[in-house]
Design an enzyme around this catalytic site. Structure first.
Site, PDB file in Angstrom:
ATOM      1  N   GLY A  31     -41.898   0.896 -14.682  1.00  0.00           N
ATOM      2  CA  GLY A  31     -40.625   0.171 -14.729  1.00  0.00           C
ATOM      3  C   GLY A  31     -40.254  -0.410 -16.084  1.00  0.00           C
ATOM      4  O   GLY A  31     -39.182  -0.996 -16.230  1.00  0.00           O
ATOM      5  N   GLU A  71     -47.145  14.583 -36.379  1.00  0.00           N
ATOM      6  CA  GLU A  71     -48.473  14.420 -35.768  1.00  0.00           C
ATOM      7  C   GLU A  71     -49.302  15.676 -36.031  1.00  0.00           C
ATOM      8  O   GLU A  71     -48.997  16.737 -35.494  1.00  0.00           O
ATOM      9  CB  GLU A  71     -48.347  14.200 -34.254  1.00  0.00           C
ATOM     10  CG  GLU A  71     -49.711  14.052 -33.593  1.00  0.00           C
ATOM     11  CD  GLU A  71     -49.732  14.407 -32.101  1.00  0.00           C
ATOM     12  OE1 GLU A  71     -50.580  13.872 -31.391  1.00  0.00           O
ATOM     13  OE2 GLU A  71     -48.898  15.226 -31.657  1.00  0.00           O
ATOM     14  N   ASP A 126     -38.764  -0.676 -19.803  1.00  0.00           N
ATOM     15  CA  ASP A 126     -37.493  -0.087 -20.229  1.00  0.00           C
ATOM     16  C   ASP A 126     -37.040  -0.627 -21.582  1.00  0.00           C
ATOM     17  O   ASP A 126     -37.694  -1.483 -22.185  1.00  0.00           O
ATOM     18  CB  ASP A 126     -36.418  -0.305 -19.146  1.00  0.00           C
ATOM     19  CG  ASP A 126     -36.393  -1.743 -18.646  1.00  0.00           C
ATOM     20  OD1 ASP A 126     -36.539  -2.649 -19.491  1.00  0.00           O
ATOM     21  OD2 ASP A 126     -36.250  -1.954 -17.427  1.00  0.00           O
ATOM     22  N   ASN A 132     -40.711  -4.755 -18.402  1.00  0.00           N
ATOM     23  CA  ASN A 132     -39.658  -4.383 -17.462  1.00  0.00           C
ATOM     24  C   ASN A 132     -38.523  -5.402 -17.564  1.00  0.00           C
ATOM     25  O   ASN A 132     -38.557  -6.455 -16.954  1.00  0.00           O
ATOM     26  CB  ASN A 132     -40.229  -4.347 -16.038  1.00  0.00           C
ATOM     27  CG  ASN A 132     -39.253  -3.736 -15.047  1.00  0.00           C
ATOM     28  OD1 ASN A 132     -38.112  -3.406 -15.405  1.00  0.00           O
ATOM     29  ND2 ASN A 132     -39.691  -3.580 -13.813  1.00  0.00           N
ATOM     30  N   ASP A 143     -43.798  15.158 -32.660  1.00  0.00           N
ATOM     31  CA  ASP A 143     -44.982  15.445 -31.860  1.00  0.00           C
ATOM     32  C   ASP A 143     -45.550  16.828 -32.239  1.00  0.00           C
ATOM     33  O   ASP A 143     -44.814  17.704 -32.678  1.00  0.00           O
ATOM     34  CB  ASP A 143     -44.537  15.450 -30.391  1.00  0.00           C
ATOM     35  CG  ASP A 143     -45.684  15.526 -29.424  1.00  0.00           C
ATOM     36  OD1 ASP A 143     -46.596  14.692 -29.525  1.00  0.00           O
ATOM     37  OD2 ASP A 143     -45.673  16.414 -28.549  1.00  0.00           O
ATOM     38  N   ASN A 169     -33.080  -0.651 -12.825  1.00  0.00           N
ATOM     39  CA  ASN A 169     -33.262   0.770 -13.179  1.00  0.00           C
ATOM     40  C   ASN A 169     -34.644   1.297 -12.767  1.00  0.00           C
ATOM     41  O   ASN A 169     -35.006   2.414 -13.108  1.00  0.00           O
ATOM     42  CB  ASN A 169     -32.995   1.010 -14.672  1.00  0.00           C
ATOM     43  CG  ASN A 169     -33.972   0.263 -15.567  1.00  0.00           C
ATOM     44  OD1 ASN A 169     -35.047  -0.139 -15.125  1.00  0.00           O
ATOM     45  ND2 ASN A 169     -33.601   0.078 -16.819  1.00  0.00           N
ATOM     46  N   ASP A 170     -35.410   0.485 -12.032  1.00  0.00           N
ATOM     47  CA  ASP A 170     -36.721   0.969 -11.565  1.00  0.00           C
ATOM     48  C   ASP A 170     -36.545   2.132 -10.588  1.00  0.00           C
ATOM     49  O   ASP A 170     -37.392   3.012 -10.483  1.00  0.00           O
ATOM     50  CB  ASP A 170     -37.519  -0.150 -10.882  1.00  0.00           C
ATOM     51  CG  ASP A 170     -37.951  -1.215 -11.888  1.00  0.00           C
ATOM     52  OD1 ASP A 170     -37.619  -1.072 -13.076  1.00  0.00           O
ATOM     53  OD2 ASP A 170     -38.600  -2.194 -11.469  1.00  0.00           O
TER      54      ASP A 170
HETATM   55 CA    CA Z   1     -37.038  -1.287 -15.308  1.00  0.00          CA
END
Ligand code: CA
Length: 629
Positions: free
Chosen positions: A165, A374, A167, A140, A345, A145-146
């Site tokens: 959180g 994948e 980033d 984090n 994916d 930006n949480d």
């Molecule tokens: Ca964050």
């Protein structure tokens, strides 16, 4: 983000009387901008306004080099799809698109930027080692930006299945760590907007709210990085920073499905952009149906068209407008961010003809771009089917250079854990690799011990450090492009029966963490031992030519000792794996053809020099890696 886009659109529109009255001309213009000098000269632009009849407009374009091929209406009048042709000599600039409907008129300026610079680094290959990390769970770097206003949930670290959180800033803050460890490429789990409603889980005496999208695989905007991770610009800058340190970056993409909260789902251009059923229909998750010579249409359509989950509607890539929309989205990200590669994916889930067109188009536009799919099927022939160059009897031609090697992943813990026999124990690895003849390019498969969906390797080998090290040593010396999962260098534990358990926070990624595994002082003795073991091999591997296209020769394991050689030019590396609980004295006569006239060797793990190679003593449950002289 939407407000910002609206504002930009409004600013760029000429202030005719009509457009002054309309605060927003379009809610969405996608791709938001493009480039000149692209190989593919055709560009499809989606225009959308959820409250206006966009389809009533006719259009003209007056810009040297740019011509309008078509302006296409669809079922939903909120959309218009333009196709422009951009000739190679077109100058960058803002292209005026003139819209007219009766007396209503307005101009929209669409930006063509100068041709972007590609990544300065060479294509990902078997000399690389990839490091896979889940951005929400790594570090984090920015607590601001949480919590993002308008998004569903604030970070809530005490809830396993919630956002924690982590980033992009947190990743960028630890580039020294990746370099010190010795990995050469980062694969980040998806970073795009993934903003689905929270789920409330209740049980006797309690309830909690979880965020089912912290992993990033339920995308709700294909052109925006999730603001809880950062911005598009931060993502672009992170890649630039990585490149300056010689680290490549691979973007995780999903074209099989999007999230129910994606704006497209709420106002579909055409009903058939999604596979729709009278009642919820799930995929049968049987990738084998795509290659099975005895397949029924029923099974194929369930596989291809069933939804991945209730919150993941299935995209119909047979719709040509959607197909172009998705391919351009991939091109846009590579060009915008200077990506080194894409990890796609659920590769066998979308329409397979579409995936072939996607991979071919991406490779034509960016010949140096690395593409990995994948294919989560533990079978050699099925994996081989999806690799570029494979001649398939049903005529299917794949253009995907690199495929995940789940067969080898499954065999490793088995080989280390079971009783040795004719084809069990380390012989299992020998037998599996002996099937490589079917692959077009086995060295371009991605090999791994664990990932974000699998039980952590520590648990796979019963938390036995000796087996764990043998697994790492094998992964980093056999054929293929190795991929490590974050925390495996610390022997992190976790069982995939609970997904959050295998996606625990990297220790030290949060300010409040008691100890930081990013530093030697912060690692426990056990963590540091395995970290040093892994780092030593990674740093050595980086400079070893034998892994860059070198040959592999292996010998039938005897007495559960597996010996193989990697060689290129005059470089020779001998690997010995002893799967026994006791020390073994190995007579090397049998390996002379590969040892040549070597008389001494440097052992990479212990850093010892071996002066006599006639017989080599190898400790119980261990690996030796010998650089032959
Ligand atoms: Ca964050």
């Amino acid at each position: 983000m939407k407000r910002l886009l609206t504002l930009l659109v409004a600013m760029s529109a000429v202030t005719t009387a009509w457009s002054q009255k309309q605060a927003a001309v379009f809610d969405h213009v996608e791709p938001p901008f493009w480039w000149t000098g692209m190989k593919n000269q055709s560009l499809q632009i989606l225009l959308h306004n959820s409250k206006a009849n966009v389809s009533e407009y006719t259009l003209s374009v007056n810009y040297p080099g740019v011509s309008l091929t078509s302006a296409r209406k669809v079922e939903n009048p909120h959309y218009l799809f333009l196709t422009l042709s951009i000739s190679p000599d077109t100058k960058p600039g803002s292209v005026p698109l003139m819209f007219t409907a009766g007396k209503k008129k307005f101009e929209y300026r669409y930006e063509l930027k100068p041709k972007p610079a590609a990544s300065p680094l060479p294509t990902v290959n078997a000399s690389d080692v990839m490091y896979l990390l889940m951005p929400d769970r790594f570090a984090n770097g920015d607590v601001k930006n949480d919590t993002v206003p308008g998004m569903h949930l604030a970070a809530h670290r005490s809830i396993a299945e919630s956002r924690h959180g982590g980033d992009l800033k947190g990743i960028g803050d630890h580039l020294d760590y990746f370099q010190d460890l010795g990995v050469t490429a980062l694969w980040l789990n998806p970073v795009l907007m993934s903003n689905q409603p929270l789920l409330k889980i209740t049980w006797d005496g309690g309830s909690m709210v979880i965020d089912p999208t912290y992993h990033g695989y339920t995308i709700t905007d294909l052109y925006q990085v999730d603001p809880r991770l950062g911005s598009n610009e931060q993502y672009r800058q992170l890649i630039e920073q990585c490149h300056s340190r010689g680290l490549k970056v691979i973007k995780d993409m999903v074209l099989n499905h999007i999230g129910t909260e994606h704006w497209l789902v709420k106002d579909l251009p055409e009903k058939d952009w999604l596979h729709q059923f009278p009642s919820f229909t799930r995929s049968n998750f049987r990738g084998s149906a795509m290659t099975d010579p005895y397949r029924s249409k029923e099974d194929v359509s369930k596989m291809n068209e069933g939804w991945f989950d209730t919150d993941k509607p299935d995209l119909n890539q047979k719709n040509p407008l959607l197909a172009t929309y998705l391919i351009q989205n991939s091109i846009w990200w590579v060009a915008y961010a200077g990506l080194d590669g894409i990890r796609m994916d659920t590769y066998p889930y979308p329409d397979k003809e579409f995936m072939a067109v996607w991979a071919r188009t991406m490779s034509e536009e960016f010949p140096e771009l690395y593409l990995l799919g994948e294919v989560w099927i533990s079978a050699v022939p099925t994996t081989a089917y999806w690799q570029k160059g494979m001649i398939n009897r049903d005529g299917y031609q794949s253009y995907l250079p690199s495929v995940t090697d789940f067969s080898l992943q499954g065999a490793i813990p088995q080989a280390l854990g079971e009783q040795a026999g004719y084809d069990t124990g380390l012989a299992r690895l020998y037998f599996l690799l002996s099937q490589d003849f079917i692959y077009h390019d086995a060295n371009n498969l991605v090999t791994f011990l664990d990932n974000h969906d699998l039980t952590r390797f520590a648990n796979q080998v019963g938390k036995d450090p000796a087996k764990f090290r043998m697994g790492i040593a094998f992964l980093l010396t056999t054929r293929g492009i190795p991929q490590l999962y974050y925390g495996t260098e610390l022997q992190m534990e976790g069982d995939a029966s609970s997904h959050p358990d295998i996606r625990r926070d990297f220790p030290g990624g949060w300010k409040e963490d008691k100890a930081s595994a990013f530093t030697r002082e912060g690692r426990t003795k056990d963590q540091n031992d395995i970290f040093e073991f892994t780092r030593n091999l990674l740093q050595w591997r980086k400079h070893q030519p034998v892994f860059n296209g070198g040959k592999l020769v292996h010998y039938v394991p005897e007495n559960n000792v597996y010996v193989y050689f990697r060689s290129k030019d005059y470089h020779r590396v001998m690997v010995i794996l002893n799967g026994n609980e006791k020390e073994i004295i190995l007579n090397t006569d049998r390996f002379r053809e590969s040892m040549g006239d070597a008389v001494k060797a440097h052992e990479v793990i212990s850093k010892r020099e071996l002066a006599d190679l006639k017989s080599i003593t190898i400790g119980p449950r261990s690996a030796m890696i010998l650089e032959l002289n």
